[in-house]
Write a protein that holds these residues in place. Sequence first.
Motif, PDB file in Angstrom:
ATOM      1  N   ASN A   9      -7.133  -6.341  -9.786  1.00 58.56           N
ATOM      2  CA  ASN A   9      -7.035  -4.891  -9.895  1.00 58.56           C
ATOM      3  C   ASN A   9      -8.024  -4.321 -10.895  1.00 58.56           C
ATOM      4  O   ASN A   9      -7.958  -3.154 -11.246  1.00 58.56           O
ATOM      5  CB  ASN A   9      -5.633  -4.476 -10.319  1.00 58.56           C
ATOM      6  CG  ASN A   9      -4.653  -4.699  -9.211  1.00 58.56           C
ATOM      7  OD1 ASN A   9      -5.035  -4.605  -8.052  1.00 58.56           O
ATOM      8  ND2 ASN A   9      -3.418  -5.007  -9.538  1.00 58.56           N
ATOM      9  N   LYS A  39      -9.307   1.126  -4.553  1.00 61.25           N
ATOM     10  CA  LYS A  39      -9.196   1.417  -3.132  1.00 61.25           C
ATOM     11  C   LYS A  39      -9.679   0.229  -2.319  1.00 61.25           C
ATOM     12  O   LYS A  39     -10.850  -0.125  -2.361  1.00 61.25           O
ATOM     13  CB  LYS A  39      -9.990   2.675  -2.765  1.00 61.25           C
ATOM     14  CG  LYS A  39      -9.301   3.926  -3.229  1.00 61.25           C
ATOM     15  CD  LYS A  39      -7.994   4.104  -2.467  1.00 61.25           C
ATOM     16  CE  LYS A  39      -7.087   5.058  -3.188  1.00 61.25           C
ATOM     17  NZ  LYS A  39      -6.524   4.458  -4.406  1.00 61.25           N
ATOM     18  N   ILE A  40      -8.767  -0.385  -1.642  1.00 54.79           N
ATOM     19  CA  ILE A  40      -9.062  -1.448  -0.691  1.00 54.79           C
ATOM     20  C   ILE A  40      -8.978  -0.802   0.685  1.00 54.79           C
ATOM     21  O   ILE A  40      -7.939  -0.238   1.032  1.00 54.79           O
ATOM     22  CB  ILE A  40      -8.051  -2.606  -0.824  1.00 54.79           C
ATOM     23  CG1 ILE A  40      -7.992  -3.089  -2.277  1.00 54.79           C
ATOM     24  CG2 ILE A  40      -8.427  -3.742   0.108  1.00 54.79           C
ATOM     25  CD1 ILE A  40      -9.272  -3.676  -2.795  1.00 54.79           C
ATOM     26  N   THR A  71     -10.726  -5.940   5.915  1.00 51.26           N
ATOM     27  CA  THR A  71     -10.436  -5.303   4.634  1.00 51.26           C
ATOM     28  C   THR A  71     -11.615  -5.469   3.683  1.00 51.26           C
ATOM     29  O   THR A  71     -12.166  -6.561   3.563  1.00 51.26           O
ATOM     30  CB  THR A  71      -9.167  -5.915   4.014  1.00 51.26           C
ATOM     31  OG1 THR A  71      -8.045  -5.618   4.862  1.00 51.26           O
ATOM     32  CG2 THR A  71      -8.898  -5.357   2.636  1.00 51.26           C
ATOM     33  N   GLU A  73     -13.520  -3.998  -0.220  1.00 54.08           N
ATOM     34  CA  GLU A  73     -13.362  -3.317  -1.501  1.00 54.08           C
ATOM     35  C   GLU A  73     -14.608  -2.524  -1.820  1.00 54.08           C
ATOM     36  O   GLU A  73     -15.725  -3.044  -1.759  1.00 54.08           O
ATOM     37  CB  GLU A  73     -13.103  -4.325  -2.614  1.00 54.08           C
ATOM     38  CG  GLU A  73     -12.918  -3.656  -3.959  1.00 54.08           C
ATOM     39  CD  GLU A  73     -12.557  -4.644  -5.057  1.00 54.08           C
ATOM     40  OE1 GLU A  73     -11.976  -4.223  -6.047  1.00 54.08           O
ATOM     41  OE2 GLU A  73     -12.879  -5.831  -4.904  1.00 54.08           O
ATOM     42  N   TYR A  87     -13.584  -9.859   2.595  1.00 52.81           N
ATOM     43  CA  TYR A  87     -12.487 -10.788   2.360  1.00 52.81           C
ATOM     44  C   TYR A  87     -12.990 -12.190   2.044  1.00 52.81           C
ATOM     45  O   TYR A  87     -12.293 -12.977   1.409  1.00 52.81           O
ATOM     46  CB  TYR A  87     -11.563 -10.825   3.580  1.00 52.81           C
ATOM     47  CG  TYR A  87     -10.317 -11.636   3.354  1.00 52.81           C
ATOM     48  CD1 TYR A  87      -9.285 -11.124   2.562  1.00 52.81           C
ATOM     49  CD2 TYR A  87     -10.173 -12.898   3.892  1.00 52.81           C
ATOM     50  CE1 TYR A  87      -8.142 -11.866   2.325  1.00 52.81           C
ATOM     51  CE2 TYR A  87      -9.024 -13.646   3.667  1.00 52.81           C
ATOM     52  CZ  TYR A  87      -8.021 -13.123   2.884  1.00 52.81           C
ATOM     53  OH  TYR A  87      -6.894 -13.865   2.636  1.00 52.81           O
ATOM     54  N   LYS A 162      -7.114   3.359   4.241  1.00 50.41           N
ATOM     55  CA  LYS A 162      -6.421   2.464   3.319  1.00 50.41           C
ATOM     56  C   LYS A 162      -5.959   1.195   4.033  1.00 50.41           C
ATOM     57  O   LYS A 162      -5.426   1.253   5.130  1.00 50.41           O
ATOM     58  CB  LYS A 162      -5.211   3.187   2.724  1.00 50.41           C
ATOM     59  CG  LYS A 162      -4.393   2.365   1.746  1.00 50.41           C
ATOM     60  CD  LYS A 162      -5.105   2.174   0.451  1.00 50.41           C
ATOM     61  CE  LYS A 162      -4.243   1.422  -0.551  1.00 50.41           C
ATOM     62  NZ  LYS A 162      -4.952   1.160  -1.801  1.00 50.41           N
ATOM     63  N   SER A 163      -6.185   0.040   3.405  1.00 53.36           N
ATOM     64  CA  SER A 163      -5.737  -1.235   3.961  1.00 53.36           C
ATOM     65  C   SER A 163      -4.495  -1.716   3.230  1.00 53.36           C
ATOM     66  O   SER A 163      -4.344  -1.504   2.027  1.00 53.36           O
ATOM     67  CB  SER A 163      -6.841  -2.285   3.845  1.00 53.36           C
ATOM     68  OG  SER A 163      -6.356  -3.562   4.228  1.00 53.36           O
ATOM     69  N   GLU A 166      -4.551  -7.401   0.477  1.00 59.74           N
ATOM     70  CA  GLU A 166      -5.256  -7.648  -0.772  1.00 59.74           C
ATOM     71  C   GLU A 166      -6.459  -8.549  -0.514  1.00 59.74           C
ATOM     72  O   GLU A 166      -6.452  -9.380   0.391  1.00 59.74           O
ATOM     73  CB  GLU A 166      -4.335  -8.321  -1.793  1.00 59.74           C
ATOM     74  CG  GLU A 166      -3.211  -7.444  -2.284  1.00 59.74           C
ATOM     75  CD  GLU A 166      -2.379  -8.139  -3.335  1.00 59.74           C
ATOM     76  OE1 GLU A 166      -2.594  -9.348  -3.544  1.00 59.74           O
ATOM     77  OE2 GLU A 166      -1.536  -7.482  -3.945  1.00 59.74           O
ATOM     78  N   LEU A 167      -7.494  -8.390  -1.341  1.00 61.27           N
ATOM     79  CA  LEU A 167      -8.624  -9.294  -1.291  1.00 61.27           C
ATOM     80  C   LEU A 167      -8.433 -10.400  -2.319  1.00 61.27           C
ATOM     81  O   LEU A 167      -7.749 -10.198  -3.336  1.00 61.27           O
ATOM     82  CB  LEU A 167      -9.933  -8.547  -1.586  1.00 61.27           C
ATOM     83  CG  LEU A 167     -10.674  -7.986  -0.362  1.00 61.27           C
ATOM     84  CD1 LEU A 167      -9.905  -6.839   0.250  1.00 61.27           C
ATOM     85  CD2 LEU A 167     -12.079  -7.546  -0.731  1.00 61.27           C
ATOM     86  N   ASP A 169      -8.895 -12.484  -5.527  1.00 64.78           N
ATOM     87  CA  ASP A 169      -9.297 -11.959  -6.822  1.00 64.78           C
ATOM     88  C   ASP A 169     -10.281 -12.880  -7.524  1.00 64.78           C
ATOM     89  O   ASP A 169     -10.523 -13.997  -7.114  1.00 64.78           O
ATOM     90  CB  ASP A 169      -8.070 -11.728  -7.708  1.00 64.78           C
ATOM     91  CG  ASP A 169      -7.131 -12.926  -7.727  1.00 64.78           C
ATOM     92  OD1 ASP A 169      -7.358 -13.858  -6.941  1.00 64.78           O
ATOM     93  OD2 ASP A 169      -6.182 -12.920  -8.518  1.00 64.78           O
TER      94      ASP A 169
END
Length: 531
Positions: A9, A39-40, A71, A73, A87, A162-163, A166-167, A169
Motif C-alpha cells: 500500500n 488505485k489498483i 489488474t 497499478e 500483475y 477500480k479492480s 491486489e497486486l 507487493d
Amino acid sequence: MKCRKRFINLLPFIVTAFIMIAGLSAVTTDVYASSGDIKIVGIKAYNGKYLGTEKSGKVEADRRKVERWETFELISLGNNKIAIRGYNGKYLCAEGGGGKDVVFNRDQIREWETFQLVYVSHGKYALKTYKGKYVCAENGGGGKVVANRDKVGKWETFEFVKSEFELPDFEFEDEIALMAENGKYLTAEDGGGEEIIASSSRINSWQKFELIQSRDNKVALKVHNGKYVDVEDKKSGEIEADSSRIDDSTKFQIVYLGNNKIALKGYNGKFLGIEDDDNELMANYDKISRWSTFKLVNISDKDYNYEEFNLRAESSYNGISFRWNDLDESRVIGYNLYRGTSRGRKSSTPITDFPIDGTSYTDKNVEDDTTYYYIMKAVFKDGSLSKSSNEVKVRSEWTNNKNNKIILKVGSKYMTVDGKRREIDPRRGTKMIIKNGRTFLPIRAFIESIGGRVYWDGNRKEVKILVDDMDIRLWIGSKTAKINGRKKYNDVAPYISDSSRTMIPLRFIVENLGCDVKWDGPTQTVEIEVD
C-alpha cells in the motif's frame, strides 16, 4: 537473517474522486489530486474490452472482465506523468520510447516506462509515450496494443476502473541505507538532530535508517539517536532529523521504481532529493528525477535469529492451522500472520485485526484448493514489529464450491459458510445492515459461496446474479427486478452506500432463489440453507 517489510500500500499513485460500484468504478477527471489514495485499476479500451497481460509480458486488449492479469497499478511520478505496473510485477514499456509495441517486461522505471496522462473527455484518457506517440488498442480493442499513433482518436482512449484484486507487493528490510545520485549515502549528521547530507562513501551508524510503518500506510525514518526525519518547513522543504514523535511531517510515501531504486514523497506533496550545491536532502522536487531517486541498500539485522519462530502450517477441514515457538522476550505482546499467494510476496496487512495471543491459530478466511504463503512477525509493546519468521507454503483443502448453510448477522462484517467464517465484503469490512426494515449487504461473496456469479454493468447500473438456472437482474434505485426475464416488484430498491458499496436486499434474493431461510428477530441473525 533478512527481515522484510511489505508495503503493497506504499507505492503511491494519486487517483481520487471515484465512484465505486460492485467493486469496479470509473476514475473521474481529477485523476491525480493530493489525497495519496492507492488505485489498483483495470484499463478499459474503447470497445469495452480490458487490457490484459501474460507472464511473458505480452499485452492485448481482449479481456471481458477484470481479474488478476487485468489488474494494474498506476504510479504517480509527478507533473501528470505515470508508470504502470502489471500483475507480473513488471512495468509497462513503450518499446523504443514509442512507435512500436507495448510490453509488460521491464524491471524498473525509466523514460520508456513513463507515460503522460492526457485527459480526453467523459472520464477517458490517452497515454502519451516518451517520444510523443500515443498508446492504441487496435480496432478499439480485441487484440494488439501498440504505441505508434500520432494523435488521439477513439482507439487511443482508455478508461480506468477500480479492480477488486491486489497486486503482489514489494519487500524491504527494517533497516536500510540510501545512496543518492552522487554515489554517496544519506547521512544524519551527528547521528540525528541536524540536516541530512549525501556525503558518506561507507555505511556506519549515521547512514542507517530504520523503516517504521505507520497506520496510514506510510513510513517514518528513524535515525541513530532515536529521532525521526521530518519536513521542517512545508514551503521550503527543509529537512532535519530532529523529531521526537511520528506525525504528518515525519511520514513519507515510498514509490518503488524497480531494481532497488525508490523515491520518497513528503507530506508537502514534494519528492525528496539532494541539492546540487551542498548535497543536502530537501523535500522540494515536483517530479521524480535522477536527483530525487535513491538506491535502497538493505541491512541485515544479525542480533536475533527470527527463524527460531519455526512457523509450521497444515491444511485442515476448516482452514489452515499454524503452530510456532514462543519468543521468550518480555516485550512481545503477540504475533501477526501475513498471507500471500506467491513466494516472498505477502500483503502488508496482517490476517487478524489484533495480534494473536499464544502459539497457534487457524486461518479460516481462505479459498478452497489454493496455495498460500505465510510469514509471521512478533509485535512489541511499543507497536513495532520484529523481523520475519521463516516462510511456510501450504495448500488449502478442496471442499464443495456450493455451500449448504450460510449464517449472517446484522451489524457483522462476517458470515459463517458451512462453519467457516468469511468476510461479507472481503478487504472492505462492509457489514450487513437494516434499512427501511429490510436487510442489505454487498451480495457478491454470498452468491459466490453458494456457487453463483455476480456481474456489474456500470453503464446500466445493473446487477446480474446467476445461480444454477436462475437469472436475477436488479437496477440501482429501482424497485423493479427481473427473474429469468419476467418482471417482479420489490418493496425496496438496491442503492449505493456512503462508502460506495452496492447494497442489495437479502430477502428478495434468497426467496427468489428458493432457499430455506430462518429469520431470528432477537439476535437479528439470518440462517440460509441451500438445496
